[in-house]
Design an enzyme around this catalytic site. Sequence first.
Site, short mmCIF file in Angstrom:
data_model
loop_
_atom_site.label_atom_id
_atom_site.label_comp_id
_atom_site.label_asym_id
_atom_site.label_seq_id
_atom_site.Cartn_x
_atom_site.Cartn_y
_atom_site.Cartn_z
N THR A 71 43.70 41.44 34.90
CA THR A 71 42.36 41.85 34.48
C THR A 71 42.40 43.32 34.08
O THR A 71 41.90 43.71 33.02
CB THR A 71 41.34 41.64 35.63
OG1 THR A 71 41.27 40.23 35.90
CG2 THR A 71 39.97 42.17 35.28
N SER A 199 50.57 38.94 35.49
CA SER A 199 50.01 39.09 36.82
C SER A 199 50.92 38.40 37.85
O SER A 199 51.20 37.21 37.72
CB SER A 199 48.63 38.43 36.84
OG SER A 199 48.07 38.52 38.13
N ALA A 200 51.36 39.15 38.86
CA ALA A 200 52.37 38.63 39.80
C ALA A 200 51.92 37.40 40.58
O ALA A 200 52.71 36.50 40.85
CB ALA A 200 52.76 39.75 40.78
N HIS A 201 50.63 37.35 40.95
CA HIS A 201 50.22 36.26 41.85
C HIS A 201 50.18 34.89 41.17
O HIS A 201 50.00 33.87 41.83
CB HIS A 201 48.88 36.59 42.53
CG HIS A 201 47.67 36.48 41.65
ND1 HIS A 201 46.87 35.35 41.64
CD2 HIS A 201 47.11 37.34 40.79
CE1 HIS A 201 45.85 35.55 40.80
NE2 HIS A 201 45.98 36.75 40.27
N THR A 237 48.33 56.00 43.00
CA THR A 237 49.61 55.89 43.71
C THR A 237 50.25 54.53 43.44
O THR A 237 49.57 53.50 43.48
CB THR A 237 49.37 56.09 45.23
OG1 THR A 237 48.85 57.40 45.40
CG2 THR A 237 50.64 55.93 46.03
N CYS A 325 37.51 32.16 38.06
CA CYS A 325 36.46 33.15 37.84
C CYS A 325 35.12 32.49 37.53
O CYS A 325 34.11 33.16 37.48
CB CYS A 325 36.84 34.06 36.68
SG CYS A 325 38.45 34.78 36.90
C1 LIG Z 1 44.90 33.77 31.29
C2 LIG Z 1 44.50 34.70 32.37
N1 LIG Z 1 44.31 35.99 32.09
C3 LIG Z 1 43.96 36.88 33.02
C4 LIG Z 1 43.73 36.49 34.32
C5 LIG Z 1 43.32 37.51 35.35
O1 LIG Z 1 44.40 37.79 36.17
P1 LIG Z 1 44.24 38.62 37.54
O2 LIG Z 1 43.88 37.63 38.58
O3 LIG Z 1 45.60 39.23 37.77
O4 LIG Z 1 43.20 39.64 37.31
C6 LIG Z 1 43.88 35.15 34.66
C7 LIG Z 1 43.57 34.68 36.05
O5 LIG Z 1 42.88 33.72 36.26
C8 LIG Z 1 44.29 34.24 33.67
O6 LIG Z 1 44.46 32.95 33.95
#
Ligand SMILES: Cc1ncc(COP(=O)(O)O)c(C=O)c1O
Length: 384
Positions: A71, A199-201, A237, A325
């Site tokens: 994000t 995004s790592a998770h 940091t 989301c």
């Molecule tokens: C295509 C896509 N972009 C961006 C994001 C946002 O990632 P983060 O959870 O690291 O903010 C997601 C997460 O659902 C995603 O699926």
Amino acid sequence: MQVYLDNAATTRVDKRVIQAMKPYYSKLYANASSIHLLGQRNNLDLMEAKERISKIIGGEARSIYFTSSATESNNMIVKGVALANRGGKRNKIIISEMEHPCVRESAHSLKEEGFKIEYIKPNKKGIITKAELEKIIDDKTLLVSVMMVNNEIGTINNVKQLAKLAHDHGAYFHTDAVQAVPYLEIDIKKMGIDMLSLSAHKFNGPKGVGLAYIDSKIKIKPLIVGGGQEEGLRAGTYNLPGIIGMTKALELAYNERDEYIKRVKELRDYLWKEMNKEISDLKLNGDLAKRVPANLNVMFYSIEGEAILIDLSRQGVSVSTGSACSATDLKGSYVLKSIGLDKNYLNSNVRFSLGKYNTKEEIDYTIKCLKKTVKRLRAFSPIK
Ligand SMILES: Cc1ncc(COP(=O)(O)O)c(C=O)c1O
């Protein structure tokens, strides 16, 4: 039995990733920007992490910036590029209609800054084509942003082709590649990508860490200012345990990719086959071939996806109706709307996203539960 089929929302952290992170909490906790030896030692690990990542995704290590999430990366890139070029001759930003809310909202916010936002329509199968981009791109376009893989329906876009078209018009190309790891090979240079977010998770790494790749030729206005970290482009940091965890997770994901993809595709195809055997009136949203092997997004005629989700959840099976989301927003998926799904069916969909730890027993259990759930809900449905 607990079955987690919401891996597109987030994933379980691999134990080996946790092991790699641990020393950075207990012994190697010095600030990687500090001048003393401990800090500089950690700075070397930080720099090495960029090298290790660039070996996997291509491009240059110095163009990698660590962030807190995709994000943040997407905000940093979309807003940062626009604001650095405000008042110039290029005032148009093109995004696809299927982008994640963090790209959409970033682009929307730029309207107030004098930018014009235009949208590329996907085809009915959920793919963004070159032909559709061609209709709206021109020499006023500053930036084109198209995701590599869609988070709701898992469809894959040909970003190499789209990047080439953007460059032919002198525009920059950004791709949100969050859902592409490890399903697609990423090669920043070969694919012609100027900017990219991860995004790592989403790939068995820790939450709270992501990256933005920004080619060194591109100027961006930083969103987060302060101590000047990351060449002044992203202050704060360094989250070194997270960065090391993300690096390890990315390496594991790509080193173990072939075997994983084979296994997850078998499970996903089995789930789809059995679902069709056991339940009538289903439709797959998005192309089956051009999608990542872990995703199924299914419409269940005459019942609500939300009701299915809750009933399955009671039985221990976790799925989603789309992106995490949108859990508080029941308006129906704008992604499914953009691929032409009838408005009466916008709330009848469930996303099953598989991951590294799912087993065949779990899929069998899911089918058993789903069969009961659909039967029960359809019995109450006023629509026959
Ligand atoms: C295509 C896509 N972009 C961006 C994001 C946002 O990632 P983060 O959870 O690291 O903010 C997601 C997460 O659902 C995603 O699926």
